[in-house]
Write an enzyme that holds these catalytic residues in place. Structure first.
Site, PDB file in Angstrom:
ATOM      1  N   THR A   1      35.137  37.236  38.678  1.00  0.00           N
ATOM      2  CA  THR A   1      35.201  38.511  39.372  1.00  0.00           C
ATOM      3  C   THR A   1      35.814  38.258  40.739  1.00  0.00           C
ATOM      4  OG1 THR A   1      33.847  40.141  40.571  1.00  0.00           O
ATOM      5  CG2 THR A   1      32.773  38.104  39.957  1.00  0.00           C
TER       6      THR A   1
ATOM      7  N   CYS B   1      40.914  43.206  41.005  1.00  0.00           N
ATOM      8  CA  CYS B   1      39.625  43.410  40.349  1.00  0.00           C
ATOM      9  C   CYS B   1      39.869  43.068  38.892  1.00  0.00           C
ATOM     10  CB  CYS B   1      39.141  44.848  40.509  1.00  0.00           C
ATOM     11  SG  CYS B   1      37.659  45.203  39.538  1.00  0.00           S
TER      12      CYS B   1
END
Length: 230
Positions: free
Chosen positions: A83, A197
């Site tokens: 992430t 992202c």
């Protein structure tokens, strides 16, 4: 081959993309029935997301540090935090483990430099776009100028990530919003745009825009394969 420690679940939708990309990368390099040696710790994202929006980053660091220790104890030779946003607490995690972290911003920056990109747009969660842990690293460590959307567009990007993409929802209207925001960043001088992202690549592909996109999930996985085979 080194064993890759995947710290995932943020969200599991993008972690699945990581797992696929790492195994495909190893197979491409070694051929035959080869696949990646991986140990995976997948957290409950609801816990992390709540703490993120409460600004309780120290608590998220504690959860992820414990997970990282488990990966190290399970035999991981290096860690991939799957992430972008939670690289905010990567320094805290690193102090709790002895294996190295393959930083997603460093991997992305290396690709940008190879391609001669000196000014780049950044899409991600509001935390990634607003705060300095990601933008600052690209600028201070690699000399890359970073531009981000305006406040209104940041809200659109952020809300689509959490309300749709993290739930596996792909919406054509949302794709239209992202394309417009990418075009705005390009008009502000960005030579390319980072999909900062790991869920964004579920929605936007290179075929959706003429602006050069850097998919951080794909890039991180490519560098993970190289590190595993080094």
């Amino acid at each position: 081959m080194k064993t890759i420690g995947m710290l995932g679940g943020m969200s599991w939708e993008s972690t699945a993309s990581y797992y696929k990309a790492l195994n495909e990368g190893i197979k491409e390099e070694l051929g035959g029935l080869h696949s990646a040696k991986i140990v995976l710790y997948s957290v409950d994202f609801a816990d992390i997301e709540t703490l993120q929006h409460q600004g309780k980053w120290a608590e998220t660091a504690d959860i992820l540090s414990k997970a990282a220790k488990s990966l190290e104890q399970a035999g991981a030779d290096f860690l991939m935090i799957c992430t972008n946003t939670m690289h905010k607490v990567a320094p805290d995690i690193q102090t709790n483990i002895d294996i190295p972290i393959l930083h997603i911003a460093d991997a992305t920056a290396q690709n940008l430099i190879l391609d001669g990109i000196t000014k780049v747009g950044l899409l991600g969660t509001r935390f990634t776009m607003e705060q300095d842990f990601y933008k600052g690293r690209l600028t201070d460590k690699f000399g890359i100028e970073v531009v981000v959307p305006n406040a209104e567009d940041q809200t659109i990007v952020h809300d689509i990530i959490y309300n749709e993409l993290c739930l596996g929802v792909i919406n054509d209207e949302s794709k239209h919003h992202y394309r417009n925001i990418i075009d705005k960043l390009h008009k502000k001088g960005a030579q390319a745009v980072i999909l900062g992202c790991t869920e964004i690549a579920l929605l936007i592909k290179q075929t959706d825009t003429n602006v050069h996109l850097y998919d951080t999930t794909e890039i991180h996985a490519q560098h993970g394969v190289k590190m595993a085979l080094s």
